[in-house]
Design an enzyme around this catalytic site. Structure first.
Site, PDB file in Angstrom:
ATOM      1  N   THR A 171       0.689   2.241  -5.906  1.00 21.14           N
ATOM      2  CA  THR A 171      -0.388   3.235  -5.819  1.00 21.14           C
ATOM      3  C   THR A 171      -1.366   2.832  -4.724  1.00 21.14           C
ATOM      4  O   THR A 171      -1.620   1.643  -4.513  1.00 21.14           O
ATOM      5  CB  THR A 171      -1.111   3.332  -7.169  1.00 21.14           C
ATOM      6  OG1 THR A 171      -0.204   3.863  -8.138  1.00 21.14           O
ATOM      7  CG2 THR A 171      -2.341   4.250  -7.095  1.00 21.14           C
ATOM      8  N   GLU A 176       0.658  -0.971 -12.551  1.00 24.07           N
ATOM      9  CA  GLU A 176       1.193  -1.725 -11.407  1.00 24.07           C
ATOM     10  C   GLU A 176       1.692  -3.101 -11.839  1.00 24.07           C
ATOM     11  O   GLU A 176       2.739  -3.570 -11.389  1.00 24.07           O
ATOM     12  CB  GLU A 176       0.115  -1.877 -10.329  1.00 24.07           C
ATOM     13  CG  GLU A 176      -0.208  -0.569  -9.625  1.00 24.07           C
ATOM     14  CD  GLU A 176      -1.382  -0.669  -8.663  1.00 24.07           C
ATOM     15  OE1 GLU A 176      -1.433   0.134  -7.731  1.00 24.07           O
ATOM     16  OE2 GLU A 176      -2.250  -1.542  -8.846  1.00 24.07           O
TER      17      GLU A 176
HETATM   18  C1  5RP Z   1      -4.330   0.392  -6.677  1.00 20.44           C
HETATM   19  C2  5RP Z   1      -4.107  -0.827  -5.872  1.00 20.44           C
HETATM   20  C3  5RP Z   1      -3.837  -0.639  -4.430  1.00 20.44           C
HETATM   21  O1  5RP Z   1      -2.581  -1.142  -4.134  1.00 20.44           O
HETATM   22  C4  5RP Z   1      -4.876  -1.373  -3.642  1.00 20.44           C
HETATM   23  O2  5RP Z   1      -6.144  -0.900  -4.034  1.00 20.44           O
HETATM   24  C5  5RP Z   1      -4.684  -1.158  -2.139  1.00 20.44           C
HETATM   25  O3  5RP Z   1      -4.920   0.177  -1.827  1.00 20.44           O
HETATM   26  P1  5RP Z   1      -4.865   0.703  -0.338  1.00 20.44           P
HETATM   27  O4  5RP Z   1      -3.445   0.573   0.116  1.00 20.44           O
HETATM   28  O5  5RP Z   1      -5.325   2.130  -0.420  1.00 20.44           O
HETATM   29  O6  5RP Z   1      -5.812  -0.160   0.482  1.00 20.44           O
HETATM   30  O7  5RP Z   1      -4.101  -1.937  -6.347  1.00 20.44           O
HETATM   31  O8  5RP Z   1      -4.667   0.072  -7.988  1.00 20.44           O
END
Ligand code: 5RP
Length: 262
Positions: free
Chosen positions: A33, A111
């Site tokens: 995500t 996750e």
């Molecule tokens: C979501 C997450 C994402 O992987 C993390 O926040 C990184 O997000 P982005 O790729 O938008 O920087 O842990 O819960």
């Protein structure tokens, strides 16, 4: 097409493009995500269109499930998959041991379950997420809504005994209301600045009643793919002890960006 992307989006895109090379026909793949993981979903869909790759995906959030379905990826539940060949996800921070902070996007619980149920976890990222010690990014901790203020006080009290540089927890908000996860829980963001012992911190936090899970991923990630704005990618494999660099062609990727206008 990718010439229209900002350097940061290019970095995310090339990391995703390199990571989906690990996916083989017939695999059950955990779909992470966040904005970087969304690139991975697009790159997977592109491989399905162009090469006839067949996969089944287990999404880690309703957002990712929606995007995957929209792009024609067969979505199944973790219970249907039972075990996964590979999970590809983003991260908020990673350290030299490939331990992670995740949950900036609020999906840490699914996750972590999905990544743990996978033979291999690949993290895709840009270089800004690389740190010597975890903790500058606030550590997300998912808590149940019942008694969350008491849980927050217990968490802050517990932090005083841990090797961290901060002891403040903040309830994550969505506008004026508490943020609600896909599981109906809330998130406390812990401002720790530096986590001296991530393994101990992860274990101790999960002992507190009301805490469902924390965003420290210890010994879960196997490979980190770092993308750069000029199309370079660097792949670090912690099990093999290898680090490789390559260049991703930024030529046309037909239809890859079709969902971006939403
Ligand atoms: C979501 C997450 C994402 O992987 C993390 O926040 C990184 O997000 P982005 O790729 O938008 O920087 O842990 O819960």
């Amino acid at each position: 097409m990718s010439g229209d992307l900002s350097p940061i989006d290019t970095a995310k895109f090339v990391a995703a493009k390199r990571a989906v090379e690990y996916v083989e026909d017939g695999m059950r793949v955990g779909l992470g995500t966040g904005s970087t993981a969304a690139w991975m979903v697009r790159c997977l869909a592109e491989r399905m269109r162009e090469e006839g790759l067949r996969i089944r995906g287990v999404p880690t959030s309703t957002r990712t499930a929606e995007l995957a379905r929209k792009l024609g990826i067969q979505v199944i539940s973790l219970d249907e998959a039972k075990w996964l060949d590979l999970t590809i996800d983003g991260a908020d921070e990673f350290d030299p041991n490939l331990n992670l902070i995740k949950g900036g996007g609020g999906a840490l619980l699914q996750e972590k379950i999905v990544a743990t149920a996978s033979d291999q976890m690949i993290v895709i990222t840009d270089a800004s997420k690389r740190v010597e010690a975890l903790g500058n990014f606030p550590l997300p901790v998912e808590v149940i809504p019942f008694g969350w203020q008491t849980t927050k006080a217990l968490v802050e009290e517990t932090l005083a005994g841990l090797d961290v540089l901060g002891d403040k927890a903040a309830l994550r908000l969505n506008g004026d209301a508490p943020y609600v996860t896909d599981e109906g829980n809330h998130i406390l963001d812990l401002h720790l600045h530096r986590i001296g012992n991530p393994r101990q911190t992860a274990l101790v936090l999960n002992q507190i009643p009301g805490v469902v899970e924390n965003g420290l991923f210890i010994d879960i990630c196997d490979v980190v793919v770092i993308g750069y704005g000029d199309g370079r990618v660097e792949v670090t494999d912690i099990n093999e002890g290898t680090r490789e660099q390559s260049q991703i062609e930024l030529a046309e990727s037909t239809n890859l960006f079709s969902d971006l206008g939403d």
